[in-house]
Motif scaffolding. Sequence first.
Motif, PDB file in Angstrom:
ATOM      1  N   ARG A   1     -80.513   6.802 -13.406  1.00  0.00           N
ATOM      2  CA  ARG A   1     -79.678   6.356 -14.519  1.00  0.00           C
ATOM      3  C   ARG A   1     -78.242   6.092 -14.111  1.00  0.00           C
ATOM      4  N   PHE A   2     -77.755   6.843 -13.142  1.00  0.00           N
ATOM      5  CA  PHE A   2     -76.366   6.726 -12.727  1.00  0.00           C
ATOM      6  C   PHE A   2     -76.284   6.446 -11.232  1.00  0.00           C
ATOM      7  N   PRO A   3     -75.143   5.932 -10.754  1.00  0.00           N
ATOM      8  CA  PRO A   3     -75.005   5.693  -9.307  1.00  0.00           C
ATOM      9  C   PRO A   3     -75.263   6.938  -8.463  1.00  0.00           C
ATOM     10  N   GLU A   4     -74.847   8.118  -8.954  1.00  0.00           N
ATOM     11  CA  GLU A   4     -75.073   9.344  -8.189  1.00  0.00           C
ATOM     12  C   GLU A   4     -76.558   9.609  -7.988  1.00  0.00           C
ATOM     13  N   ASP A   5     -77.375   9.242  -8.967  1.00  0.00           N
ATOM     14  CA  ASP A   5     -78.817   9.440  -8.833  1.00  0.00           C
ATOM     15  C   ASP A   5     -79.372   8.630  -7.668  1.00  0.00           C
ATOM     16  N   VAL A   6     -78.840   7.435  -7.487  1.00  0.00           N
ATOM     17  CA  VAL A   6     -79.285   6.561  -6.400  1.00  0.00           C
ATOM     18  C   VAL A   6     -78.678   6.988  -5.067  1.00  0.00           C
ATOM     19  N   LEU A   7     -77.390   7.252  -5.069  1.00  0.00           N
ATOM     20  CA  LEU A   7     -76.654   7.446  -3.810  1.00  0.00           C
ATOM     21  C   LEU A   7     -76.895   8.794  -3.165  1.00  0.00           C
TER      22      LEU A   7
ATOM     23  N   LEU B   1     -73.262   8.479   1.700  1.00  0.00           N
ATOM     24  CA  LEU B   1     -72.501   8.894   2.884  1.00  0.00           C
ATOM     25  C   LEU B   1     -71.802   7.726   3.567  1.00  0.00           C
ATOM     26  N   THR B   2     -72.332   6.521   3.367  1.00  0.00           N
ATOM     27  CA  THR B   2     -71.816   5.383   4.136  1.00  0.00           C
ATOM     28  C   THR B   2     -71.227   4.266   3.279  1.00  0.00           C
ATOM     29  N   LEU B   3     -71.467   4.246   1.985  1.00  0.00           N
ATOM     30  CA  LEU B   3     -70.936   3.177   1.146  1.00  0.00           C
ATOM     31  C   LEU B   3     -69.444   3.346   0.894  1.00  0.00           C
ATOM     32  N   THR B   4     -68.729   2.232   0.836  1.00  0.00           N
ATOM     33  CA  THR B   4     -67.307   2.253   0.504  1.00  0.00           C
ATOM     34  C   THR B   4     -67.135   2.415  -0.996  1.00  0.00           C
ATOM     35  N   GLN B   5     -65.909   2.701  -1.409  1.00  0.00           N
ATOM     36  CA  GLN B   5     -65.644   2.846  -2.832  1.00  0.00           C
ATOM     37  C   GLN B   5     -65.911   1.539  -3.566  1.00  0.00           C
ATOM     38  N   GLY B   6     -65.563   0.421  -2.951  1.00  0.00           N
ATOM     39  CA  GLY B   6     -65.822  -0.870  -3.577  1.00  0.00           C
ATOM     40  C   GLY B   6     -67.303  -1.121  -3.779  1.00  0.00           C
ATOM     41  N   GLU B   7     -68.114  -0.736  -2.809  1.00  0.00           N
ATOM     42  CA  GLU B   7     -69.562  -0.904  -2.930  1.00  0.00           C
ATOM     43  C   GLU B   7     -70.134   0.014  -4.009  1.00  0.00           C
ATOM     44  N   ARG B   8     -69.592   1.203  -4.124  1.00  0.00           N
ATOM     45  CA  ARG B   8     -70.042   2.110  -5.183  1.00  0.00           C
ATOM     46  C   ARG B   8     -69.683   1.567  -6.557  1.00  0.00           C
ATOM     47  N   ASP B   9     -68.483   0.990  -6.662  1.00  0.00           N
ATOM     48  CA  ASP B   9     -68.070   0.416  -7.945  1.00  0.00           C
ATOM     49  C   ASP B   9     -68.970  -0.753  -8.326  1.00  0.00           C
ATOM     50  N   ALA B  10     -69.338  -1.574  -7.343  1.00  0.00           N
ATOM     51  CA  ALA B  10     -70.228  -2.703  -7.611  1.00  0.00           C
ATOM     52  C   ALA B  10     -71.594  -2.209  -8.074  1.00  0.00           C
ATOM     53  N   LEU B  11     -72.075  -1.133  -7.461  1.00  0.00           N
ATOM     54  CA  LEU B  11     -73.354  -0.545  -7.870  1.00  0.00           C
ATOM     55  C   LEU B  11     -73.280  -0.029  -9.299  1.00  0.00           C
ATOM     56  N   ALA B  12     -72.186   0.653  -9.640  1.00  0.00           N
ATOM     57  CA  ALA B  12     -72.032   1.187 -10.989  1.00  0.00           C
ATOM     58  C   ALA B  12     -72.023   0.065 -12.025  1.00  0.00           C
ATOM     59  N   THR B  13     -71.322  -1.014 -11.722  1.00  0.00           N
ATOM     60  CA  THR B  13     -71.276  -2.154 -12.641  1.00  0.00           C
ATOM     61  C   THR B  13     -72.663  -2.763 -12.816  1.00  0.00           C
ATOM     62  N   PHE B  14     -73.368  -2.936 -11.714  1.00  0.00           N
ATOM     63  CA  PHE B  14     -74.707  -3.522 -11.784  1.00  0.00           C
ATOM     64  C   PHE B  14     -75.652  -2.647 -12.609  1.00  0.00           C
TER      65      PHE B  14
ATOM     66  N   ALA C   1     -76.421  -7.177  -2.636  1.00  0.00           N
ATOM     67  CA  ALA C   1     -76.380  -6.090  -1.658  1.00  0.00           C
ATOM     68  C   ALA C   1     -75.219  -5.159  -1.980  1.00  0.00           C
ATOM     69  N   PHE C   2     -75.490  -3.853  -1.912  1.00  0.00           N
ATOM     70  CA  PHE C   2     -74.456  -2.834  -2.109  1.00  0.00           C
ATOM     71  C   PHE C   2     -74.334  -2.081  -0.787  1.00  0.00           C
ATOM     72  N   GLY C   3     -73.626  -2.635   0.161  1.00  0.00           N
ATOM     73  CA  GLY C   3     -73.560  -2.062   1.494  1.00  0.00           C
ATOM     74  C   GLY C   3     -74.642  -2.650   2.387  1.00  0.00           C
TER      75      GLY C   3
END
Length: 516
Positions: free
Chosen positions: A457-463, A471-484, A437-439
Amino acid sequence: MADYDLAIIGGGLNGVSLARDAAGRGLRVILIEQGDLGGAASSATSRLVHGDLAALERRSFLRVRAALAERDVWLGIAPHLVRPIRFAIPAHANERPPWLLRAGLWLYDRLAAHNRLPAATTLDVTHHPLGAALKRPIGTAVEYSDCVVDDSRLVVLTALDAAERGAAIRTGARCVRADRDRIWRLAMIDRGHRRIVTSRALANATGAWTLSTAETVLRQPPPRVSARQISQIVVPRLFDVDAVYVFQNPDGRLIFAQPYERDFTLIGTVAHGFKGDPAAVAMPAADVAYLCKAANRYFRADLQPADVVRTVSGANMMVLRGAEGARMEAVVSCHASRTKAPLLTMCGGDVTTARRRAEQAVSRLTPFYPMSARWTAGAPLPGGDFAWDRFEDVIDEVLERWRFLTEAEARRLVGAYGTRLAEILGDAKSRADLGEAFGPQLTEAEVRYLMAREWARFPEDVLWRRTKLGLTLTQGERDALATFMATAAGGRSTSRAAEGSGDSPARAVELQSIGG
């Protein structure tokens, strides 16, 4: 023989609409997009599917009628993305009087070919939920029906439909040169490799890059268009009703304040000329202050620029008409000769008429090669194969099948994927079955689907485009998404390399960008 019948440069709403229409008529299509689908102006629209009240005031009755007909088409083919909603125009003492608003909206309703939505009415908002967020002494509002749309999802699902009909969708691929003779010869950088493809016709649908593409890539005379920037702001939720407020402004503009991702409000738009890099469109502080001031004329809440959580801006090329360019019109042109392959140019225009605009543009190619009849008005987009007035029923069915979802989660997922949701959730019995889970709402199952099927392809495409959960994910959750995503893309690329590289038209492109 050319590799394709139609090559399209640009993956915004105009480009993917061309691809969908042409592929469905039996043409061999390739779409080349240097970034992400809908990565520029197509994800910064007003998010309205409507008949355009401003055009009604200019007495452009045929234009309004055509737009309202397209509103009905979108309700039929994209009921998960296009949602009917009530619009409320509070009567302000210094603006258009209520009787004039009532008369205009009476005509607006009658210009619609089908009265599917509730008619306009006048409300006393003194003790009505619509009035709770408004200043006093505003006591009257005129209410009517129109629609809102998730613009970036509309782009992606239009591209998905095109791909499923045989179009090749290349994101992260940049066309660097196009030579024109009896056929077009295109050089592009795709996944870090230079490739040459040929096509019988070419479409320039690059939006704000229309002029630079014409001059540097196509080396053709540029169209006579101007760049226009459109901007909006996102603020914390200002009202609890499920409605769009339409505010009159002293300069004649209509400002819309609409619900946005449950906990926010989207306010816009403000438009003006644009000069600069279309890839780095920024909203000026003066525009932010303008929209805050416009909202403060009506809302009780004192909105300040510091309250803005996100700005949404995009630039496009269009023909400007009327005093000070008040009307922003689309450009659709086709140039060909006996010795030169056809060149389509398509830019500008609004979301509402995009399908019809593409239909007319593709039809201009009929003298050059045969194709089947127009079809897009009756074919649902992926996930949209249900009646527009059954949206709530579909949510109930989802809640019954996947009982671990909350109503808010089901509403978001149905609004994004419609009946395709089963491809994401499958036989899941609990949240744990959906992976990491990412958030609170974004899961591994959804991200994998977006990467495999929707070119993320990138986290920005998803988010920010496939969802708005950034709008609601924390920086830590975004970093986890990018790594995944980086790990998942690396594994997928390795497996594909072992299998051999295929060029299936509907394939998703790997997370190996070539920049640009």
